[in-house]
Every structure is written in structure tokens, then in C-alpha cells.
Design a protein around this motif. Structure first.
Motif, PDB file in Angstrom:
ATOM      1  N   HIS A  93       0.850  -1.193   0.000  1.00 43.46           N
ATOM      2  CA  HIS A  93       0.000   0.000   0.000  1.00 43.46           C
ATOM      3  C   HIS A  93       0.882   1.238   0.000  1.00 43.46           C
ATOM      4  CE1 HIS A  93      -2.185  -3.191   2.179  1.00 43.46           C
ATOM      5  NE2 HIS A  93      -3.231  -2.739   1.518  1.00 43.46           N
ATOM      6  N   ARG A 120      -5.554   9.292  -1.572  1.00 46.01           N
ATOM      7  CA  ARG A 120      -5.921   7.999  -2.153  1.00 46.01           C
ATOM      8  C   ARG A 120      -4.888   6.960  -1.743  1.00 46.01           C
ATOM      9  NH1 ARG A 120      -3.146  10.360  -6.508  1.00 46.01           N
ATOM     10  NH2 ARG A 120      -1.682   8.915  -7.474  1.00 46.01           N
ATOM     11  N   CYS A 121      -5.247   5.700  -1.922  1.00 38.97           N
ATOM     12  CA  CYS A 121      -4.377   4.576  -1.594  1.00 38.97           C
ATOM     13  C   CYS A 121      -4.064   3.823  -2.880  1.00 38.97           C
ATOM     14  CB  CYS A 121      -5.077   3.657  -0.595  1.00 38.97           C
ATOM     15  SG  CYS A 121      -4.107   2.202  -0.156  1.00 38.97           S
ATOM     16  N   ASP A 122      -2.797   3.845  -3.279  1.00 38.65           N
ATOM     17  CA  ASP A 122      -2.358   3.037  -4.415  1.00 38.65           C
ATOM     18  C   ASP A 122      -1.886   1.702  -3.852  1.00 38.65           C
ATOM     19  OD1 ASP A 122      -2.844   5.148  -6.123  1.00 38.65           O
ATOM     20  OD2 ASP A 122      -0.751   5.785  -6.244  1.00 38.65           O
ATOM     21  N   TRP A 123      -2.313   0.612  -4.449  1.00 39.37           N
ATOM     22  CA  TRP A 123      -1.948  -0.699  -3.945  1.00 39.37           C
ATOM     23  C   TRP A 123      -1.556  -1.625  -5.097  1.00 39.37           C
ATOM     24  CZ3 TRP A 123      -4.712  -4.818  -5.759  1.00 39.37           C
ATOM     25  CH2 TRP A 123      -5.965  -4.540  -6.324  1.00 39.37           C
ATOM     26  N   THR A 153      -6.251   1.552  -7.238  1.00 37.61           N
ATOM     27  CA  THR A 153      -6.246   2.724  -6.367  1.00 37.61           C
ATOM     28  C   THR A 153      -7.635   2.867  -5.757  1.00 37.61           C
ATOM     29  OG1 THR A 153      -5.650   5.055  -6.234  1.00 37.61           O
ATOM     30  CG2 THR A 153      -6.805   4.364  -8.222  1.00 37.61           C
ATOM     31  N   CYS A 207      -5.453   4.367   3.284  1.00 38.89           N
ATOM     32  CA  CYS A 207      -5.173   2.941   3.028  1.00 38.89           C
ATOM     33  C   CYS A 207      -5.735   2.060   4.136  1.00 38.89           C
ATOM     34  CB  CYS A 207      -3.666   2.703   2.903  1.00 38.89           C
ATOM     35  SG  CYS A 207      -2.941   3.320   1.369  1.00 38.89           S
TER      36      CYS A 207
END
Length: 149
Positions: free
Chosen positions: A47, A63-66, A97, A102
Motif C-alpha cells: 500500500h 488515495r491509496c495506491d496498492w 487505487t 489505506c
């Protein structure tokens, strides 16, 4: 306060094991005899927290990029009893995303990755196919040239 924010962001960027594994078994023909090969892949999700929280009335860019990848352990047993173990880390298999923190998205991300189990299995089979040549090289190195008679 800055310490807690930094610690939170460091934790958000680390990988988390999903608890999901994918397995693949194969038998490779080698001049020294058949080799039983097992691949066990642990799905790992990383994450990365991106963006910032905006003040009231403004749109947040938080935002959470994973990304989900597979950490593979190969266990091979040759006809001679020789055991060959290798670790293989893959590039991300699926990624995405999600808006927001996260921490708040972990459950939804795990569900999304679990829904892609077939993609994970297919990726593991591709890694196993690519690893077959490396396994043959390792076996050749151990068993040396084949002797006649």
C-alpha cells in the motif's frame, strides 16, 4: 505530531501478507531422472498513501495506491534425493487505487485481490514455466556431465 504522521505513512507503504496462497505442482524431466517440483506463492499486498486531506469544502486528493504480487518458494526433489529450493519474487499481478486512507481500504482491497485468484494462479504457472530452465541449469551443475555405461 509529525512523528506519528511519518510513522503512519511508513506503515502504509509496507507490504502486508494477505493470507492467500496459490500452489502449483509439476514434474520436470531431467537426464538424472524425474524431478518433483512444488511452487507455493504467498500473495503480498503493498500500500502507498498518496495525496493530502483538503480543508472543508475542497476536494481531497487522498488515495491509496496498492499492488498485489506473489512471493514464491520453489521446492524441487530430484530422483537422486537432491533438494533444490529457490525464492522468486514477482512483479505486481494486480494493482489499483482507492480513495481515502489505506487503513480504511484494507478489507476492500483484500476482497478485490481474492476475486483475482485465477489471475494469481495463472501468474504462478507462468513463473513456474520460466523457472524450469533455471532448475535444469541447477541440476546440471549438481549432477555434472552424464556418464555413459
Amino acid at each position: 505530531m509529525a512523528y506519528f504522521l511519518t510513522a503512519g505513512l511508513v506503515l502504509a507503504a509496507t507490504g502486508a501478507a494477505l493470507g492467500m496462497t496459490v500452489d502449483h505442482q509439476n514434474e520436470v524431466d531431467h537426464r538424472s531422472g524425474p524431478v518433483a517440483v512444488k511452487y507455493r506463492g504467498d500473495v503480498v499486498i503493498t500500500h502507498k498513501q498518496v495525496g493530502a486531506v483538503a480543508p472543508g469544502g475542497r476536494a481531497s486528493s487522498l488515495r491509496c495506491d496498492w499492488a498485489a504480487s506473489i512471493s514464491v518458494a520453489r521446492h524441487a526433489v530430484a530422483a537422486s534425493g537432491t533438494r533444490l529450493v529457490r525464492s522468486i519474487d514477482s512483479k505486481p499481478v494486480v494493482s489499483g487505487t482507492r480513495p481515502g486512507w489505506c487503513v480504511a481500504s484494507h478489507g476492500a482491497i483484500k476482497k478485490e485481490v481474492a476475486a483475482k485468484a485465477a489471475d494469481m494462479q495463472q501468474h504462478l504457472m507462468m513463473l513456474a514455466e520460466e523457472d524450469e530452465q533455471m532448475l535444469r541449469v541447477e541440476l546440471d551443475r549438481i549432477h555434472g556431465p552424464q556418464r555413459a555405461g
